[in-house]
Design an enzyme around this catalytic site. Structure first.
Site, PDB file in Angstrom:
ATOM      1  N   THR A   1       0.664  -1.460  -0.141  1.00 28.30           N
ATOM      2  CA  THR A   1      -0.018  -0.443  -0.210  1.00 28.30           C
ATOM      3  C   THR A   1       0.744   1.337  -0.069  1.00 28.30           C
ATOM      4  OG1 THR A   1      -1.544  -1.090   1.632  1.00 28.30           O
ATOM      5  CG2 THR A   1      -2.073   0.993   1.560  1.00 28.30           C
ATOM      6  N   GLY A  31      -9.780  -2.837   3.736  1.00 26.47           N
ATOM      7  CA  GLY A  31      -9.348  -3.094   4.551  1.00 26.47           C
ATOM      8  C   GLY A  31      -9.456  -1.447   4.954  1.00 26.47           C
ATOM      9  N   ASP A  32      -8.105  -1.287   5.404  1.00 25.40           N
ATOM     10  CA  ASP A  32      -8.778   0.725   6.033  1.00 25.40           C
ATOM     11  C   ASP A  32      -8.409   1.685   4.777  1.00 25.40           C
ATOM     12  OD1 ASP A  32      -6.111  -0.396   5.569  1.00 25.40           O
ATOM     13  OD2 ASP A  32      -5.653   1.786   6.452  1.00 25.40           O
ATOM     14  N   GLY A  55      -4.824  -3.823   7.451  1.00 24.92           N
ATOM     15  CA  GLY A  55      -6.255  -3.379   7.514  1.00 24.92           C
ATOM     16  C   GLY A  55      -7.229  -3.392   8.691  1.00 24.92           C
TER      17      GLY A  55
END
Lengths: 141, 181
Positions: A1, A31-32, A55
């Site tokens: 990421t 995820g986040d 995440g």
């Protein structure tokens, strides 16, 4: 990421993320990274932040939003990042995560949760005091 | 403020930092810089955790998540579980610019991207196919299931909930730090 924070000369802030997520995730899992306040957050009145790591844990704490709120209250970016990591660590001591923070004066910092396999976190900085992108590292807490 | 402008990004993704900086230097906005910086990582498949051909899901498909936030307008565009589109941050920017929504997901997000002119293409590569094949060969280990049958720590799925729920399975499973969000 990748998580990225940009603040221009006029103190306009922006933040963003891009990822392909965790390996072998259950299809449909997110995820986040695409969650505002979790993967990243920006507010011209305070600063901006971005998170990386696991995440599934990060998104439960909105770490980027929380870091910006700490900076709004006057915390130095490094302290803001460390406070966010410490909060998550209370609940998940073994979680994998790191946060980068910057305020609208151009100060910045980062923090990460120390694990046996993750003791330092690398991030990139480019500002008007430098003539090229520079890798910086922080020791995880 | 003499330190501004500032570009900061996670991990040692130097070319992304450089791209964001050059965007600012050529008169682009902070939002432009974030978009272009992240887009470089998508193209370069930064450490395998960004862009096409990395971190496949259980079915072997690579899907993408991205988000962009304008801290001046408090405007957001984000995309989750995006399929068959390489430029996820570009799609997020289109959501920010051309909708009043914040987050689009899945197959519908792909349709939105196509309507905005993005090309639909397979995101798998030989690398992601090999990763997935190896995972299957290792009985689908590791995975993110718990409290299901068959035992997910030993066997592949399909899984289903057991008749009697066992207590004591940890709610947290440590992830491989090389595969991160």
């Amino acid at each position: 990421t990748i998580g990225m924070v940009v603040i221009d000369k006029l103190r306009h802030t922006a933040a963003g993320t891009s990822t392909n997520g965790l390996k072998f995730k259950i299809p449909g899992r997110v995820g986040d990274s695409p969650i505002p306040g979790s993967g990243a957050y920006a507010d011209d009145m305070a600063g901006a932040a971005a998170a990386t790591g696991d995440g599934d844990i990060l998104l439960r704490f909105l770490p980027s939003y929380q870091a910006v709120e700490y900076m709004r209250k006057g915390d130095d970016p490094t302290i803001a990042c460390q406070k966010v990591i410490s909060r998550m660590k209370k609940y998940f001591p073994e979680f994998f995560g790191a946060v980068i923070c910057a305020n609208v004066t151009g100060s910045y910092g980062a923090a990460c949760n120390k694990l046996p396999t993750f003791t330092q976190f690398s991030f990139m900085v480019y500002n008007s005091l430098q003539n090229q992108p520079t890798t910086e590292k922080v020791d995880c807490i | 403020s003499s330190r501004l402008p500032l570009v900061l990004n996670t991990w040692s993704f130097k070319n992304a930092t450089e791209a964001a900086w050059q965007t600012l230097a050529s008169g682009g906005s902070a939002v432009d810089a974030v978009e272009n910086g992240c887009a470089v990582c998508e193209t370069e498949q930064c450490d395998g955790s960004v862009g096409f051909g990395g971190n496949p899901d259980e079915l072997g498909e690579t899907t993408l998540d991205a988000m962009i936030m304008d801290g001046t307008a408090m405007d957001v565009g984000a995309v989750g579980d995006l399929r068959r589109i390489k430029n996820a941050i570009g799609v997020a920017r289109k959501i920010l610019e051309h909708t009043t929504h914040s987050l689009l997901v899945g197959e519908s997000a792909t349709k939105f991207a196509e309507s905005m002119g993005f090309t639909s293409e397979d995101l798998s590569t030989n690398t992601s196919k090999a990763l997935h094949s190896n995972w299957l060969a290792q009985n689908c280990q590791p995975n993110y299931w718990r409290k299901v049958i068959p035992d997910p720590s030993k066997y592949c799925g399909p899984y289903k909930p057991p008749d009697v729920l066992k207590q004591g399975t940890s709610a947290y499973k440590e992830v491989d730090i090389h595969g991160h969000d």
